[in-house]
Design a protein around this motif. Structure first.
Motif, PDB file in Angstrom:
ATOM      1  N   PRO A 405      10.235   1.631   8.867  1.00 58.29           N
ATOM      2  CA  PRO A 405       9.828   0.226   8.636  1.00 58.29           C
ATOM      3  C   PRO A 405       8.307   0.065   8.555  1.00 58.29           C
ATOM      4  CG  PRO A 405      10.412   0.538  10.944  1.00 58.29           C
ATOM      5  CD  PRO A 405      10.686   1.851  10.262  1.00 58.29           C
ATOM      6  N   PHE A 406       7.720   0.547   7.476  1.00 56.08           N
ATOM      7  CA  PHE A 406       6.269   0.473   7.337  1.00 56.08           C
ATOM      8  C   PHE A 406       5.762  -0.969   7.290  1.00 56.08           C
ATOM      9  CE2 PHE A 406       6.854   4.826   5.671  1.00 56.08           C
ATOM     10  CZ  PHE A 406       5.853   5.493   6.376  1.00 56.08           C
ATOM     11  N   PHE A 407       6.488  -1.833   6.583  1.00 54.13           N
ATOM     12  CA  PHE A 407       5.958  -3.171   6.319  1.00 54.13           C
ATOM     13  C   PHE A 407       6.054  -4.120   7.514  1.00 54.13           C
ATOM     14  CE2 PHE A 407       7.343  -1.890   1.889  1.00 54.13           C
ATOM     15  CZ  PHE A 407       6.079  -1.432   1.547  1.00 54.13           C
ATOM     16  N   THR A 408       6.795  -3.715   8.538  1.00 57.67           N
ATOM     17  CA  THR A 408       6.840  -4.531   9.748  1.00 57.67           C
ATOM     18  C   THR A 408       5.895  -3.995  10.820  1.00 57.67           C
ATOM     19  OG1 THR A 408       8.733  -3.252  10.561  1.00 57.67           O
ATOM     20  CG2 THR A 408       9.213  -5.268   9.325  1.00 57.67           C
ATOM     21  N   ALA A 409       5.252  -2.870  10.526  1.00 56.41           N
ATOM     22  CA  ALA A 409       4.286  -2.295  11.462  1.00 56.41           C
ATOM     23  C   ALA A 409       2.945  -3.015  11.323  1.00 56.41           C
ATOM     24  CB  ALA A 409       4.123  -0.805  11.190  1.00 56.41           C
ATOM     25  N   VAL A 410       2.053  -2.766  12.219  1.00 58.46           N
ATOM     26  CA  VAL A 410       0.728  -3.389  12.182  1.00 58.46           C
ATOM     27  C   VAL A 410       0.003  -2.974  10.906  1.00 58.46           C
ATOM     28  CG1 VAL A 410      -1.524  -3.539  13.311  1.00 58.46           C
ATOM     29  CG2 VAL A 410       0.568  -3.422  14.689  1.00 58.46           C
ATOM     30  N   GLY A 411      -0.427  -3.958  10.133  1.00 52.20           N
ATOM     31  CA  GLY A 411      -1.133  -3.679   8.886  1.00 52.20           C
ATOM     32  C   GLY A 411      -0.220  -3.546   7.690  1.00 52.20           C
ATOM     33  N   GLY A 412       1.093  -3.443   7.898  1.00 49.04           N
ATOM     34  CA  GLY A 412       2.035  -3.303   6.786  1.00 49.04           C
ATOM     35  C   GLY A 412       2.004  -4.473   5.818  1.00 49.04           C
ATOM     36  N   PRO A 413       1.996  -5.737   6.315  1.00 54.52           N
ATOM     37  CA  PRO A 413       1.937  -6.878   5.401  1.00 54.52           C
ATOM     38  C   PRO A 413       0.700  -6.879   4.499  1.00 54.52           C
ATOM     39  CG  PRO A 413       2.640  -7.592   7.580  1.00 54.52           C
ATOM     40  CD  PRO A 413       2.228  -6.157   7.709  1.00 54.52           C
ATOM     41  N   ASP A 414      -0.396  -6.284   4.959  1.00 57.57           N
ATOM     42  CA  ASP A 414      -1.606  -6.230   4.122  1.00 57.57           C
ATOM     43  C   ASP A 414      -1.366  -5.426   2.849  1.00 57.57           C
ATOM     44  OD1 ASP A 414      -2.947  -7.693   6.041  1.00 57.57           O
ATOM     45  OD2 ASP A 414      -3.750  -5.909   7.053  1.00 57.57           O
ATOM     46  N   LEU A 415      -0.510  -4.428   2.939  1.00 52.55           N
ATOM     47  CA  LEU A 415      -0.197  -3.620   1.762  1.00 52.55           C
ATOM     48  C   LEU A 415       0.661  -4.398   0.775  1.00 52.55           C
ATOM     49  CD1 LEU A 415       0.508  -0.202   3.542  1.00 52.55           C
ATOM     50  CD2 LEU A 415      -1.558  -0.879   2.324  1.00 52.55           C
ATOM     51  N   LEU A 416       1.565  -5.253   1.289  1.00 51.85           N
ATOM     52  CA  LEU A 416       2.347  -6.110   0.397  1.00 51.85           C
ATOM     53  C   LEU A 416       1.448  -7.156  -0.266  1.00 51.85           C
ATOM     54  CD1 LEU A 416       5.606  -6.655   2.496  1.00 51.85           C
ATOM     55  CD2 LEU A 416       5.371  -5.343   0.384  1.00 51.85           C
ATOM     56  N   THR A 417       0.495  -7.683   0.490  1.00 54.60           N
ATOM     57  CA  THR A 417      -0.462  -8.627  -0.078  1.00 54.60           C
ATOM     58  C   THR A 417      -1.222  -7.968  -1.231  1.00 54.60           C
ATOM     59  OG1 THR A 417      -0.748  -9.695   2.070  1.00 54.60           O
ATOM     60  CG2 THR A 417      -2.463 -10.076   0.437  1.00 54.60           C
ATOM     61  N   TYR A 418      -1.584  -6.718  -1.043  1.00 53.71           N
ATOM     62  CA  TYR A 418      -2.306  -5.966  -2.079  1.00 53.71           C
ATOM     63  C   TYR A 418      -1.480  -5.895  -3.367  1.00 53.71           C
ATOM     64  CZ  TYR A 418      -4.818  -2.013  -4.193  1.00 53.71           C
ATOM     65  OH  TYR A 418      -5.518  -1.201  -5.038  1.00 53.71           O
ATOM     66  N   ILE A 419      -0.186  -5.628  -3.231  1.00 54.70           N
ATOM     67  CA  ILE A 419       0.691  -5.541  -4.400  1.00 54.70           C
ATOM     68  C   ILE A 419       0.749  -6.899  -5.101  1.00 54.70           C
ATOM     69  CG2 ILE A 419       3.081  -5.200  -5.150  1.00 54.70           C
ATOM     70  CD1 ILE A 419       1.705  -2.603  -4.517  1.00 54.70           C
ATOM     71  N   ILE A 420       0.922  -7.977  -4.330  1.00 56.05           N
ATOM     72  CA  ILE A 420       1.054  -9.315  -4.920  1.00 56.05           C
ATOM     73  C   ILE A 420      -0.228  -9.720  -5.652  1.00 56.05           C
ATOM     74  CG2 ILE A 420       1.345 -11.769  -4.373  1.00 56.05           C
ATOM     75  CD1 ILE A 420       3.159 -10.779  -2.018  1.00 56.05           C
ATOM     76  N   ARG A 421      -1.368  -9.457  -5.057  1.00 60.76           N
ATOM     77  CA  ARG A 421      -2.633  -9.833  -5.687  1.00 60.76           C
ATOM     78  C   ARG A 421      -2.856  -9.084  -7.000  1.00 60.76           C
ATOM     79  NH1 ARG A 421      -6.602 -10.036  -0.339  1.00 60.76           N
ATOM     80  NH2 ARG A 421      -5.974 -12.111   0.366  1.00 60.76           N
ATOM     81  N   ASN A 422      -2.518  -7.802  -7.022  1.00 52.66           N
ATOM     82  CA  ASN A 422      -2.700  -7.044  -8.262  1.00 52.66           C
ATOM     83  C   ASN A 422      -1.636  -7.372  -9.304  1.00 52.66           C
ATOM     84  OD1 ASN A 422      -5.027  -5.054  -7.997  1.00 52.66           O
ATOM     85  ND2 ASN A 422      -3.960  -4.696  -6.074  1.00 52.66           N
ATOM     86  N   ALA A 423      -0.459  -7.806  -8.828  1.00 52.42           N
ATOM     87  CA  ALA A 423       0.577  -8.217  -9.772  1.00 52.42           C
ATOM     88  C   ALA A 423       0.212  -9.538 -10.446  1.00 52.42           C
ATOM     89  CB  ALA A 423       1.920  -8.354  -9.048  1.00 52.42           C
ATOM     90  N   SER A 424      -0.658 -10.320  -9.827  1.00 46.62           N
ATOM     91  CA  SER A 424      -0.997 -11.644 -10.355  1.00 46.62           C
ATOM     92  C   SER A 424      -2.319 -11.657 -11.114  1.00 46.62           C
ATOM     93  CB  SER A 424      -1.069 -12.646  -9.195  1.00 46.62           C
ATOM     94  OG  SER A 424      -2.074 -12.260  -8.268  1.00 46.62           O
ATOM     95  N   ILE A 425      -2.842 -10.495 -11.458  1.00 42.42           N
ATOM     96  CA  ILE A 425      -4.057 -10.447 -12.286  1.00 42.42           C
ATOM     97  C   ILE A 425      -3.761 -11.115 -13.626  1.00 42.42           C
ATOM     98  CG2 ILE A 425      -5.715  -8.957 -13.469  1.00 42.42           C
ATOM     99  CD1 ILE A 425      -5.228  -6.862 -11.297  1.00 42.42           C
ATOM    100  N   GLY A 426      -4.561 -12.088 -14.006  1.00 39.79           N
ATOM    101  CA  GLY A 426      -4.314 -12.836 -15.240  1.00 39.79           C
ATOM    102  C   GLY A 426      -4.904 -12.180 -16.469  1.00 39.79           C
ATOM    103  N   ASP A 427      -4.422 -12.590 -17.629  1.00 40.76           N
ATOM    104  CA  ASP A 427      -4.942 -12.049 -18.887  1.00 40.76           C
ATOM    105  C   ASP A 427      -6.417 -12.375 -19.060  1.00 40.76           C
ATOM    106  OD1 ASP A 427      -2.479 -11.013 -19.496  1.00 40.76           O
ATOM    107  OD2 ASP A 427      -1.849 -12.728 -20.701  1.00 40.76           O
TER     108      ASP A 427
END
Length: 473
Positions: A405-427
């Motif tokens: 369970p990486f994403f429930t460990a300390v700092g895990g949510p920061d990695l999901l935030t990273y994915i969301i921010r890069n997924a939302s890069i606009g044209d």
């Protein structure tokens, strides 16, 4: 009527000398025999007399020339290997028993044994001791590069067959001789004798095709020696292997990287202590080789992909006995305060982590280091290089497929935030950055697509990641 067709093929080849008709004609007939055998192996019982005739025919055909590039002779060698797969006792005995201490075997005899050991390790192992016992005393007679190359390849494949049998821990198949289990300890003495020979003059040959096979053999045979002998051999062997790996170009490295990965298998606590002083140098070398392989203009070729996989397996072996050391080294490279300015070095470190995270068998080893792994990856969250950012995103993908369970460990949510921010890069953002550097457009779009695909993958995880994803809804 397969047996009748086989009989006519045998008669046709036996009644004509190798010089007549053309090699191509003989090649086609040999290929036909192989096809018939493969298609009817479970349907037709080949009589013992015809079996012996086929084995004799295959050996006679492949030993009729010394040209290692002859398609006809190589097809005959392939036929010999297929027959040994079907009749291991008869085939191996036919090749091994005539060997003597006065003369080297024919090139293709060694090649056939090497290929059989590689393709059918479980069936070859019962005959390994006899084969090595016959080859070791006459290795000093090998002066030609062809003989040296093939003997080194054979010794490497022999040792690798032991590793394959030992790791699988299976009984030998009913079609092979005997049913007892085999493990490394049965072959400690013969492999140590072989490695003592190879670390001499053979390790200093200048011919490329010889030295890469010697590197493969030395590393693989090292894994089949006792701990005592391995510890004693490290000071001599490790510099030879590292020098060999460093010397070759990525397209030629594969046998050596394979041997290097094998060399690090079965590392006990005592052997680990002998390797620890060299660990930083080993990891640094592997990183350099990974960078050279991934940046090569032929990086997408099967040969270089295979080389990369062996380099990553070598890193995996290090993680099995010194995860702490590996994490500390990677942390130093990824740290913004470090002197490492090359983004490819940082991307290579993340590539190692991605490989480790994707290995299910390593999960018990990784579990105690969850916090350390996340903290190390977070060092790259602010990296501006898009090659590093994309590799970091692939690490997060690997985490999502793990049972840890990486994403429930300390700092895990920061990695999901990273994915969301890069997924939302606009044209618009991509277009703006593209004006400064047109070459960035493809890299940024690639990163964005990777992160969007990651989110789609995670959202379809059948509830596994729901608890981690809900806060980001």
């Amino acid at each position: 009527y397969p047996l009748g067709v086989l009989k006519r093929c045998e008669q046709w080849l036996s009644s004509r000398k190798p010089s007549s008709p053309s090699d191509l004609h003989r090649y086609v007939v040999l290929k036909s025999i192989i096809s018939i055998l493969l298609e009817t192996v479970n349907l037709v019982q080949i009589p013992s007399s015809q079996r012996d005739t086929l084995i004799t025919l295959a050996v006679n055909e492949m030993t009729a020339t010394t040209d290692l590039n002859s398609e006809w002779a190589r097809e005959a060698c392939r036929l010999c290997v297929e027959l040994m797969s079907m009749f291991p006792k008869e085939g191996c005995n036919f090749l091994i028993e005539p060997m003597n201490s006065q003369q080297l075997p024919h090139f293709y005899v060694i090649e056939a044994l090497a290929n059989f050991a590689e393709s059918q390790p479980l069936r070859f192992v019962p005959f390994l001791k006899e084969a090595v016992a016959k080859l070791l005393p006459i290795m000093s007679l090998a002066k030609q590069d062809n003989h040296r190359m093939l003997i080194a390849k054979a010794m490497g494949n022999f040792a690798d067959s032991i590793l394959q049998v030992d790791t699988k821990n299976e009984d030998l198949t009913p079609r092979s001789a005997g049913s007892a289990k085999y493990n490394r300890s049965d072959f400690f003495d013969v492999m140590y004798s072989g490695i003592q020979f190879l670390t001499g003059d053979w390790s200093r040959v200048s011919e490329l095709r010889v030295r890469v096979q010697v590197g493969f053999a030395m590393g693989t045979m090292f894994a089949v020696c006792s701990d005592e002998n391995r510890i004693a051999t490290v000071p001599k062997l490790l510099p030879l292997m590292m020098s060999a790996l460093k010397k070759e170009k990525p397209k030629d490295q594969t046998p050596i990287s394979r041997g290097f990965a094998n060399m690090l298998m079965y590392t006990s606590d005592a052997l680990s202590q002998a390797l620890v002083p060299h660990l930083d140098a080993i990891i640094s070398l592997l990183l350099q080789c990974i960078i050279q392989t991934t940046t090569d203009k032929e990086a997408s070729s099967p040969a270089l992909k295979k080389n990369l996989s062996y380099l990553l397996v070598a890193c995996e072996q290090i993680a099995t006995f010194n995860m702490d050391g590996l994490i500390v080294y990677v942390s130093k490279v990824l740290d913004a305060k470090s002197n490492v300015k090359d983004p490819m070095m940082r991307a290579a470190c993340l590539q190692i982590f991605r490989h480790l995270l994707s290995r299910t068998a390593l999960e018990p080893r990784l579990r105690p280091f969850v916090d350390n792994i996340i903290a190390t990856l977070k060092l790259s969250l602010t990296d501006a290089d898009f090659r590093v950012r994309r590799t970091l995103a692939s690490c997060v993908v690997a985490m999502g497929g793990s049972e840890i369970p990486f994403f429930t460990a300390v700092g895990g949510p920061d990695l999901l935030t990273y994915i969301i921010r890069n997924a939302s890069i606009g044209d618009g953002t991509i277009a703006e950055l593209g004006k400064k550097d047109p070459g960035l457009v493809v890299a940024i779009e690639d990163l964005r697509d990777t992160c969007r695909n990651t989110l789609a993958l995670f959202s379809g995880s059948q509830g596994k990641l729901d608890q981690s994803l809900w806060p980001f809804l």
